[in-house]
Design an enzyme around this catalytic site. Structure first.
Site, PDB file in Angstrom:
ATOM      1  N   THR A 518      19.167  14.529   8.072  1.00 29.36           N
ATOM      2  CA  THR A 518      19.830  15.535   7.229  1.00 29.36           C
ATOM      3  C   THR A 518      20.663  14.821   6.166  1.00 29.36           C
ATOM      4  O   THR A 518      21.855  15.062   6.029  1.00 29.36           O
ATOM      5  CB  THR A 518      20.679  16.463   8.116  1.00 29.36           C
ATOM      6  OG1 THR A 518      19.864  16.957   9.175  1.00 29.36           O
ATOM      7  CG2 THR A 518      21.202  17.672   7.338  1.00 29.36           C
ATOM      8  N   HIS A 519      20.013  13.926   5.424  1.00 30.07           N
ATOM      9  CA  HIS A 519      20.712  13.100   4.442  1.00 30.07           C
ATOM     10  C   HIS A 519      20.118  13.303   3.053  1.00 30.07           C
ATOM     11  O   HIS A 519      19.641  12.370   2.424  1.00 30.07           O
ATOM     12  CB  HIS A 519      20.647  11.620   4.846  1.00 30.07           C
ATOM     13  CG  HIS A 519      21.286  11.325   6.172  1.00 30.07           C
ATOM     14  ND1 HIS A 519      21.078  10.159   6.868  1.00 30.07           N
ATOM     15  CD2 HIS A 519      22.139  12.066   6.925  1.00 30.07           C
ATOM     16  CE1 HIS A 519      21.770  10.186   8.004  1.00 30.07           C
ATOM     17  NE2 HIS A 519      22.418  11.330   8.052  1.00 30.07           N
ATOM     18  N   ASN A 520      20.149  14.548   2.584  1.00 34.54           N
ATOM     19  CA  ASN A 520      19.711  14.860   1.226  1.00 34.54           C
ATOM     20  C   ASN A 520      20.830  14.500   0.259  1.00 34.54           C
ATOM     21  O   ASN A 520      21.980  14.884   0.474  1.00 34.54           O
ATOM     22  CB  ASN A 520      19.396  16.348   1.094  1.00 34.54           C
ATOM     23  CG  ASN A 520      18.554  16.876   2.239  1.00 34.54           C
ATOM     24  OD1 ASN A 520      19.087  17.176   3.294  1.00 34.54           O
ATOM     25  ND2 ASN A 520      17.260  17.001   2.037  1.00 34.54           N
TER      26      ASN A 520
END
Length: 592
Positions: A518-520
Site C-alpha cells: 500500500t505504497h502509492n
C-alpha cells in the site's frame, strides 16, 4: 441547497497520521482546526481489542478497515493505449478508512530516507552521468536529509520506534544500519526480538560480508510515553499487525499517539463520515476559500477556511486536486502540467525459504516489523556502474504472522489442494520464513494519474485513472536484488528448498489484483521548480498559497523504504514552516 458553516482557521482533509499531526500542531499554535474524515469514528482500545480484532476473515480477507470500492475507487490501465476499467475490489494496495486512516492497519515498519534518496537526480547524474536517468522523470525533492532529520527524529519519538542506530552523530555503531543518514539520537526503545530463522539469515549475511541489523519498528518493545504524553505498551508478538488495529496499544497508531491527547482541545473538531467533494477557490482563482463535502446525513456542506490542508491518502489527494481544478493537470503527450505527474509505486519481490525439522520458526509469534534486514543493495549503497539501472531495495527476513488463512507455506510443486497439500502445509508451517525484497520505483513520463473520461462515482465525479506499468529500470533492479536475496537463502544452514517470486519480472505486467504493497506515491510532487512540481519545498501549492499538501503524494519517485517515516518527516517540516513563517504573514513562501 448548500449549507454554509461559520469560517474556521484551518480545514484538514483526512484524519490519518499527517492529518492528526497537523491538527495537533496547528491547534496548539492557536489555529481553529476542523478535520474531515470520510470514514467513521473508532478507537484503539474499544475497536481493536482481542479476541474480536483477531478475526482474520473479517479484517485480512474481507478488509474491514479498508476503503469500500463501491464508494471510493479508481480505474486502471497499464498504458495510455489501453482503456482503463474500474477497480471493483481491493487487491494490490489497501487504503484505509476511518479515524486513523491506513495508520491503523499498517505493519509499523518505520524507516528514514537515505540522504541520497532526497537528491536522487543530481546524485546519480553526478556519480554516473546524466544518461543513467534516460527515459525517467526522476527529480530531487528540494529538501535535504539534514533539514528533515530533526523532524524524522521527532516522529520516531511520537511512535516510540524500536531499533538500533547505525550512524549516531556521524559515528558508525555496531549492530545498526551503517548506511543510514546521521541520527541525532538513539532510537526511543530497543530493537525487537528475532526468531531462529532470522538469526540464521543474520549469520549468513555477515559471513557473506553484508551488514544485517534489526528492522526499525513502530511495534514498541517497552513501556513508553511519547512527547505528546501518549502511553504505549510493549509488543506481545501476537502476529496481528498487518491489516489489523492493535488493541494492546503496542503498535503506534494515529489514534493512541495523537488523537487521544488532542480530542478535547478547544481548537480541534473532528467530523467523521464526511465525503469531501472539492476544494473551493476564490473568484480570482488565486486562493482556496474552503471545502465542500457531503455530511453523514447526505447534506452538501461548505466549510469556509483561511487555510486548507490536504492530508488524505496519496491517491485521493491527487483526485481531490484534479476534481477541484487545483493546479494544472499533467499531459503526457506534451509533458506539461504537474498534477498527476510522477506517479510511482513500490517494486516487490520475495524468496520463500524452507528449513529442515531442526529449525523452528513458530510463525504465530510475529509482529509487523519483526525483521532482520540488510541495506547493502538499497539506494546507491552499492556501485551501479554498468548494471543498467538505478535504485535498489532492502532485503529482510521478516516474520509478521502465521495466520491460518493467508499463511500457508508449501514448497514448489505442491498441489494447491487435497491430501498432499495438507501434508506439505503440516510439514512446513513451523519451518519456513520469507525474504522480502522491498524495492524502489522510478518515475517515468508514461506513468501518471488523471481523471477517467468515462466512469464516475456515486457523487457524479470522474474516477481517478491510474496509468502504470513497471519501468524497465525497475525490472532490472528487482531481478538483481532478488538474485542477491536468493544467494543468501541458498547459503543459509538447514535450508531444504528456496522459491522466488518477482512481480516485476521481465514480461510480467503490473496488476491491481494480487496484493503487493500500500505504497502509492507521487502525483502532487514536491520540488523547487513549478514546471515539474505541484508544491514548493515547504509543501505549499505554487498556484494557491493557502493550500498545503501532505503525504506520499509528494514523493517525486519512490525510495526503497516504506513511506510513512519520510512522509511524516516532511509533514513536521511543513508544519514547522506553517507555524513559524506562514500563519503570521500568509503568502507564497517561495517565488514561482
Amino acid at each position: 441547497m448548500v449549507t454554509e458553516l461559520p469560517k474556521t482557521d484551518v480545514v484538514i482533509v483526512g484524519a490519518g497520521w499527517s492529518g492528526l499531526a497537523a491538527a495537533y500542531e496547528l491547534a496548539n499554535a492557536g489555529q481553529r482546526c476542523v478535520v474531515l474524515e470520510r470514514g467513521g469514528w473508532r478507537h484503539t482500545v474499544t475497536s481493536f481489542g482481542a479476541p474480536e480484532e483477531h478475526d482474520e476473515l473479517k479484517y485480512a480477507r474481507q478488509k474491514e478497515h479498508m476503503i469500500d470500492t463501491p464508494i471510493k475507487t479508481l480505474s486502471f490501465r497499464n498504458s495510455s493505449a489501453e482503456t482503463a476499467l474500474p477497480m471493483r475490489r481491493l487487491g494490490s494496495f489497501l487504503p484505509g478508512k476511518g479515524l486513523g486512516g491506513s495508520g491503523i492497519h499498517w505493519n509499523g515498519q518505520l524507516w528514514r530516507p537515505l540522504p541520497s534518496d532526497l537528491n536522487m537526480a543530481s546524485h546519480y547524474t553526478d556519480r554516473y552521468g546524466a544518461s543513467v536517468l534516460d527515459g525517467m522523470s526522476v527529480q530531487d525533492w528540494g529538501v535535504s536529509y539534514d533539514e528533515l532529520e530533526p523532524h524524522l527524529d521527532f516522529f520516531d519519538r511520537i511512535c516510540g520506534t524500536a531499533g538500533k542506530a547505525g550512524n549516531l552523530n556521524g559515528d558508525v555503531v555496531e549492530g545498526g544500519n551503517p548506511f543510514e543518514g546521521t541520527r541525532s539520537a538513539e532510537y526511543p526503545t530497543p530493537p525487537m526480538k528475532s526468531s531462529p530463522p532470522q538469526e540464521i539469515f543474520r549469520k549468513t549475511a555477515q559471513q557473506m560480508g553484508y551488514h544485517p541489523f534489526q528492522m526499525p519498528s513502530a511495534n514498541v518493545t517497552e513501556a513508553y510515553k511519547n512527547p505528546y504524553g501518549a502511553q504505549l505498551h510493549p509488543c506481545t508478538y501476537c502476529g496481528f499487525c498487518e491489516r489489523f488495529g492493535c488493541g494492546y496499544m503496542a503498535k503506534a497508531d494515529p489514534i493512541i499517539c495523537i488523537y487521544d491527547v488532542l480530542k478535547d482541545h478547544e481548537n480541534f473538531e473532528l467530523r467523521t463520515e464526511t465525503h469531501v467533494l472539492r476544494v473551493e477557490k476564490s473568484a480570482d482563482g488565486q486562493t482556496a476559500t474552503g471545502v465542500t463535502y457531503i455530511d453523514a446525513d447526505g447534506r452538501e456542506v461548505f466549510q469556509p477556511a483561511d487555510t486548507v490542508c490536504l492530508n488524505a491518502y496519496a491517491l485521493w489527494n491527487v483526485h481531490l486536486m484534479l476534481v477541484s481544478g487545483l493546479g494544472t493537470p499533467y499531459d503526457p503527450e506534451t509533458g506539461t502540467g504537474t498534477v498527476g505527474r510522477n506517479y510511482s509505486y513500490q517494486t516487490i519481490a520475495a524468496a520463500s525459504v524452507f528449513f529442515d525439522k531442526d529449525v523452528w520458526s513458530n510463525p504465530f509469534m510475529g509482529a509487523g516489523a519483526m525483521g532482520v534486514t540488510i541495506d547493502d543493495f538499497n539506494g546507491d549503497n552499492f556501485d551501479h556502474t554498468d548494471l543498467g539501472f538505478v535504485g535498489g531495495g532492502y532485503i529482510s527476513a521478516t516474520q509478521t504472522n502465521g495466520r491460518p488463512i493467508n499463511y500457508q507455506p508449501t514448497p514448489p510443486g505442491t498441489p494447491s489442494w487435497g491430501r498432499e497439500w495438507k501434508r506439505a502445509l503440516r510439514d512446513n508451517y513451523l519451518h519456513h520464513i520469507g525474504l522480502t525484497v522491498h524495492g524502489s520505483s522510478m518515475s517515468t513520463p508514461q506513468n501518471y494519474l488523471d481523471l477517467d473520461p468515462t466512469y464516475v462515482d456515486d457523487y457524479g465525479q470522474p474516477l481517478l485513472r491510474m496509468t502504470f506499468d513497471f519501468p524497465d529500470n525497475d525490472r532490472r533492479m528487482s531481478s538483481y536484488v532478488l538474485s542477491k536475496a536468493e544467494e543468501i537463502a541458498r547459503n543459509m544452514d538447514h535450508v531444504t528448498e528456496v522459491s522466488t517470486v518477482n512481480r516485476a519480472a521481465e514480461g510480467a505486467k503490473y496488476s491491481v489484483v494480487p496484493y503487493q504493497t500500500t505504497h502509492n506515491v507521487g502525483g502532487s510532487v514536491i520540488g523547487t521548480d513549478p514546471r515539474t512540481s505541484v508544491v514548493n519545498r515547504y509543501g505549499q501549492m505554487w498556484d494557491h498559497h493557502n493550500v498545503f499538501v501532505f503525504g506520499a503524494s509528494l514523493f517525486p519517485q519512490n525510495l526503497g523504504y516504506n513511506p510513512t517515516g519520510p512522509l511524516m518527516g516532511l509533514a513536521y517540516w511543513t508544519l514547522d514552516h506553517m507555524k513559524n513563517d506562514y500563519l503570521s504573514n500568509q503568502r507564497p513562501l517561495m517565488d514561482a
